[in-house]
Scaffold this motif. Structure first.
Motif, PDB file in Angstrom:
ATOM      1  N   LYS A  63     -36.505  25.794  16.740  1.00 30.30           N
ATOM      2  CA  LYS A  63     -35.724  26.975  17.101  1.00 30.30           C
ATOM      3  C   LYS A  63     -36.347  27.682  18.304  1.00 30.30           C
ATOM      4  O   LYS A  63     -35.651  28.114  19.220  1.00 30.30           O
ATOM      5  N   GLU A  64     -37.661  27.773  18.307  1.00 29.44           N
ATOM      6  CA  GLU A  64     -38.365  28.454  19.401  1.00 29.44           C
ATOM      7  C   GLU A  64     -38.087  27.781  20.740  1.00 29.44           C
ATOM      8  O   GLU A  64     -37.836  28.453  21.754  1.00 29.44           O
ATOM      9  N   ASN A  65     -38.076  26.448  20.772  1.00 33.29           N
ATOM     10  CA  ASN A  65     -37.913  25.741  22.045  1.00 33.29           C
ATOM     11  C   ASN A  65     -36.481  25.764  22.550  1.00 33.29           C
ATOM     12  O   ASN A  65     -36.247  25.873  23.756  1.00 33.29           O
ATOM     13  N   ILE A  66     -35.486  25.649  21.660  1.00 33.30           N
ATOM     14  CA  ILE A  66     -34.097  25.700  22.126  1.00 33.30           C
ATOM     15  C   ILE A  66     -33.781  27.073  22.708  1.00 33.30           C
ATOM     16  O   ILE A  66     -33.131  27.197  23.746  1.00 33.30           O
ATOM     17  N   ILE A  67     -34.272  28.125  22.071  1.00 31.31           N
ATOM     18  CA  ILE A  67     -34.033  29.473  22.588  1.00 31.31           C
ATOM     19  C   ILE A  67     -34.834  29.702  23.866  1.00 31.31           C
ATOM     20  O   ILE A  67     -34.351  30.336  24.810  1.00 31.31           O
ATOM     21  N   ASN A  68     -36.052  29.175  23.915  1.00 26.15           N
ATOM     22  CA  ASN A  68     -36.837  29.254  25.154  1.00 26.15           C
ATOM     23  C   ASN A  68     -36.073  28.652  26.321  1.00 26.15           C
ATOM     24  O   ASN A  68     -36.024  29.230  27.408  1.00 26.15           O
ATOM     25  N   ASN A  69     -35.459  27.497  26.112  1.00 25.53           N
ATOM     26  CA  ASN A  69     -34.819  26.783  27.217  1.00 25.53           C
ATOM     27  C   ASN A  69     -33.596  27.522  27.743  1.00 25.53           C
ATOM     28  O   ASN A  69     -33.426  27.656  28.961  1.00 25.53           O
TER      29      ASN A  69
END
Length: 353
Positions: free
Chosen positions: A12-18
Motif C-alpha cells: 500500500k505504501e509503494n502504490i500511494i508513493n508512486n
C-alpha cells in the motif's frame, strides 16, 4: 513436506508513493490504468487502495473489468473509463450506471451512442493519429466538428495514444493532439489526456492536458532506458520453501533428466509451490530468485511446482522471493515487463501489505 503456497504481496505504501510522486512532480492529476487485473497486481486490491487515498478515476480496457471494480459497493462514486468499444446489448447497463464512461472509437460509434440515449457527458472521444488500433479517424474530424457544434455537445473527455517511441515523433503527436483539441473546442472536454507512462517521462507536464494516464509507472514497473527516479516496485511474489531434497544420486528431477537441467554445481533441490498452472511460466527456467536474500537459479517449472538449485543453508519454511527485481525480467526470461504479472492467475492470492 510442507505445503506452503505463494501470495502476491501488494505494498500500500509503494502504490500511494508512486501516484503521489507523479502528481506532485508534474502538478497534474493522475489517471491510473488498472486494466489486465491492474497489470497483474489485483484490480480489486489496487482500486480500493487508490480510492481510499483520494484517487477516484480509473481506466480499463473492457467492460468486464469495470464491473469487477464495481463489485465493491464502496467504490460506487468512482468514474471508470472503458477503452474498448462496447456492444449495444450493454447500453441499458451503461445508461443506468453513473460510474461508467465509454469511448467512441469511431465517428459512427459516436452516432450510435448518442442515438441510443447515452449522454455525451458519459463519452470520451479517442482520436487515432495512425496507431491503427482504434479511434476516430482524421478523415472524419470535419464531420465530428460539425456534429459537436450542431448538437452543442459536451464530453467527459478526449484522448489519444502516444505510440511513438522516437522522441521527436512523439512530440509531434502531442502537438497534433493539442491542435485537434483546440479545433474541436477545448471547453467541450472535461478531461484531456494522451501521455502514457513513457510519455510522462519523456515530455513532462503539458499545459493543455488535464490528466496524465499512467499504467506501469504507478506499479513501479520500469525498463532499461525508461527509468524514472522516485518510483518503487509495488509487488512481491513471495512464499516459503516447501521442501529440500538431496538428489545427488537421482537421475531425474520431475520429468527431466537432471543432466539436462544445468551444468552448475549443486547438490540440493529446493521445491516451491508455484508453477505454470499459476501462470509462472517455464520461460522462468534459468532465471534467478532469492532465498533468505541470497540468489539462486531456477532449474525447472512444472504445473504446480518449481525446483531451484539450492545449498545446505536452505531449510523448509525459508522465505523465497520470485522476480526480486521485475525490471530485469526481459534479460532473464525474454518477456516484456507488461506480460509477466498479468499471467499470474487467481490461484495466487493478492494480499495488501
Amino acid at each position: 513436506m510442507k505445503t506452503n503456497s505463494f501470495v502476491m504481496e501488494i505494498s500500500k505504501e509503494n502504490i500511494i508513493n508512486n501516484v503521489n510522486f507523479l502528481k506532485k512532480k508534474y502538478k497534474k492529476s493522475i489517471l491510473p490504468v488498472v486494466k489486465a487485473n491492474a497489470y497483474g497486481h489485483g484490480i480489486k486490491v489496487i482500486t480500493k487502495t487508490l480510492y481510499e487515498n483520494g484517487y477516484k478515476d480509473f481506466c480499463v480496457a473492457r467492460l468486464s473489468e469495470a464491473k469487477k471494480i464495481l463489485e465493491n459497493e464502496k467504490l460506487s462514486c468512482c468514474k471508470i473509463l472503458v477503452f474498448e468499444s462496447i456492444d449495444q446489448s450493454h447500453f441499458s447497463y451503461i445508461k443506468s450506471c453513473d460510474s461508467l464512461v465509454v469511448t467512441a472509437n469511431s465517428f459512427q460509434e459516436l452516432l450510435t451512442l448518442i442515438n441510443s440515449g447515452i449522454s455525451s457527458k458519459k463519452i470520451q472521444l479517442k482520436i487515432d493519429f495512425g496507431f491503427g488500433r482504434n479511434g476516430i479517424e482524421l478523415l472524419d474530424i470535419l464531420k465530428l466538428k460539425s456534429y459537436i457544434v450542431n448538437k452543442n455537445l459536451e464530453f467527459s473527455g478526449i484522448y489519444s495514444h502516444l505510440y511513438a517511441t522516437d522522441f521527436i515523433e512523439g512530440k509531434e503527436l502531442i502537438d497534433r493532439f493539442s491542435e485537434m483539441v483546440l479545433f474541436l473546442g477545448k471547453e467541450k472536454f472535461q478531461m484531456i489526456h494522451i501521455q502514457n507512462s513513457v510519455g510522462i517521462l519523456f515530455y513532462g507536464a503539458q499545459d493543455f492536458m488535464t490528466h496524465m494516464r499512467s499504467g506501469i509507472f504507478i506499479y513501479g514497473l520500469q525498463e532499461e532506458g525508461f527509468f524514472h527516479e522516485g518510483l518503487k516496485q509495488v509487488f512481491q511474489l513471495k512464499g516459503k520453501v516447501a521442501g529440500v531434497r538431496d538428489i545427488e544420486d537421482s537421475k531425474y528431477l520431475a520429468y527431466t533428466s537432471k543432466d539436462d537441467l544445468s551444468n552448475d554445481n549443486y547438490k540440493n533441490i529446493v521445491k516451491i509451490k508455484i508453477g505454470y498452472g499459476d501462470g509462472f511460466l517455464k520461460c522462468n527456467e534459468n532465471s534467478m530468485c532469492t532465498i533468505n536474500k541470497k540468489t539462486y537459479k531456477i532449474l525447472s517449472v512444472t504445473m504446480d511446482n518449481t525446483f531451484i538449485a539450492g545449498d545446505d543453508s536452505i531449510s523448509e519454511d525459508d522465505e523465497v522471493i520470485l522476480y526480486p527485481n521485475i525490471n530485469l525480467i526481459r534479460n532473464n526470461t525474454g518477456m516484456h515487463i507488461c506480460e509477466v504479472l498479468p499471467l499470474i492467475n487467481d490461484r495466487i492470492e493478492r494480499v495488501l501489505k
